[in-house]
Scaffold this motif. Sequence first.
Motif, mmCIF file in Angstrom:
data_model
loop_
_atom_site.group_PDB
_atom_site.id
_atom_site.type_symbol
_atom_site.label_atom_id
_atom_site.label_comp_id
_atom_site.label_asym_id
_atom_site.label_seq_id
_atom_site.Cartn_x
_atom_site.Cartn_y
_atom_site.Cartn_z
ATOM 1 N N SER A 24 0.894 -1.088 -0.164
ATOM 2 C CA SER A 24 -0.098 0.458 -0.116
ATOM 3 C C SER A 24 0.577 1.532 -0.003
ATOM 4 C CB SER A 24 -1.040 -0.043 0.811
ATOM 5 O OG SER A 24 -2.248 -1.415 1.343
ATOM 6 N N GLN A 39 -12.457 0.391 -6.701
ATOM 7 C CA GLN A 39 -12.182 -1.059 -4.796
ATOM 8 C C GLN A 39 -13.069 -0.412 -3.698
ATOM 9 O OE1 GLN A 39 -8.577 -0.057 -1.187
ATOM 10 N NE2 GLN A 39 -7.906 0.612 -3.604
ATOM 11 N N GLU A 72 -8.511 -3.562 -7.139
ATOM 12 C CA GLU A 72 -8.703 -4.322 -5.463
ATOM 13 C C GLU A 72 -10.099 -4.970 -6.543
ATOM 14 O OE1 GLU A 72 -6.724 -6.166 -3.866
ATOM 15 O OE2 GLU A 72 -4.659 -4.119 -4.096
ATOM 16 N N GLN A 95 -15.074 -13.875 -4.572
ATOM 17 C CA GLN A 95 -13.561 -13.077 -5.818
ATOM 18 C C GLN A 95 -13.182 -14.828 -6.865
ATOM 19 O OE1 GLN A 95 -9.260 -14.413 -4.509
ATOM 20 N NE2 GLN A 95 -9.726 -12.983 -3.804
ATOM 21 N N THR A 97 -3.804 -5.566 -7.389
ATOM 22 C CA THR A 97 -3.799 -6.218 -6.276
ATOM 23 C C THR A 97 -3.006 -6.499 -5.757
ATOM 24 O OG1 THR A 97 -5.045 -8.209 -5.533
ATOM 25 C CG2 THR A 97 -2.930 -8.633 -7.791
ATOM 26 N N HIS A 98 -3.170 -7.183 -4.146
ATOM 27 C CA HIS A 98 -2.310 -7.547 -3.316
ATOM 28 C C HIS A 98 -2.452 -9.069 -3.315
ATOM 29 C CE1 HIS A 98 -1.176 -3.766 -1.656
ATOM 30 N NE2 HIS A 98 -2.601 -3.560 -1.522
ATOM 31 N N ASP A 99 -2.947 -9.118 -3.698
ATOM 32 C CA ASP A 99 -3.464 -11.010 -3.899
ATOM 33 C C ASP A 99 -2.220 -11.837 -4.716
ATOM 34 O OD1 ASP A 99 -4.159 -13.960 -3.628
ATOM 35 O OD2 ASP A 99 -5.879 -13.090 -2.884
ATOM 36 N N THR A 143 -11.081 -6.809 -3.265
ATOM 37 C CA THR A 143 -10.587 -7.042 -1.576
ATOM 38 C C THR A 143 -12.240 -7.275 -0.896
ATOM 39 O OG1 THR A 143 -9.070 -4.782 -2.816
ATOM 40 C CG2 THR A 143 -9.925 -5.029 -0.515
#
Length: 356
Positions: free
Chosen positions: A58, A111, A194, A204, A226-228, A197
């Motif tokens: 982030s 988001q 995202e 998902q 994305t963070h995934d 999220t």
Amino acid sequence: MTEVETSTATAAARSAEPVLRVRDLTVSFHGAERTVHAVDGVSYELAPGEVLAVVGESGCGKSVTSMAVMGLLPPTARIGGSITLDGQELVGAPEKRLRSLRGRRLSMIFQEPMTSLNPVLTIGRQITEVLRRHQGLGRSEARERAVELLGIVGIPAPHKRVDEYPHQLSGGMRQRVMIAIAVACDPAVLIADEPTTALDVTVQAGILDVLRSLRDRLGTAIVLITHDLGVVADTADRVLVMYAGRPVEQASVDELFASPQHPYTRGLLGAVLRPGSRGANGRDRLNEIPGLVPDLREQPAGCSFAPRCAFADADCLTDRPPLSRSAGTHLIACHHPAGAAGTAPAQPAASKGTDR
């Protein structure tokens, strides 16, 4: 279209001329006291039907980069470099031209759908607004198309849901509505910020299936923020890793997961939870990258990641590494990629010997 035909058509689309080009993009925000350099030197190309994942912690500049592409940054932002869509330059383009492109050729899934959807308008009203503006459909035609779109993104009983308000839908359904609005006019480029999220894994999976279907059916190019990393491995064709507003690594998804070159990328991959895995020193906890993301108001002259990197030396602190080709299409911004490869990132020199 059969599965084989769809796969062939998608592969052909990805080999076509890029629909979106970003060159040396910079974004800074000028305040009363200091300037924040949120994005510094981001470049990429996106072909029809291609999925580019943009990853990083982030505050690394992922969303700001995409908001710059959309032309949605506030007046305090200063944008440099070049962004071209279908050969048209977007940086410095008049707002009227940008409005004609947004929603039609270039679209975005924001988001948080609950804050992005208008709470006092029905779902159908918010979808038909896009259709009537960009495609000139009449009221009844636009409503019919809205119902069709809700069905395409997997919302049950779309003919009833079209007259409901956002608060009457679940989080997953609201996200699907956002997708329906974003793809209503079959855009050439879709930015998904995202999109999964805070959704459970079943929802998902459904959202990702919708995005894959759009890519395969329409040849839509997708920028996936994305963070995934599990989503990245399952969905993306290429990956751009950002750190402190700067690109540090870019490669195909297979290359990146098989042989990550930058210590930061290796740290991100090392922090992924895997069934049966154990963290550093055999502890039952995730590996972590020590330290914090630097203050973007005071970007260092050298490598931004140097204070957190176990391989950093004097050159890293004073000389910013350029993003250069490592092998094939693999790009990396690191003075010591050979030293980092094959070695798990350790604690930086300042914190070695401590038991965290």
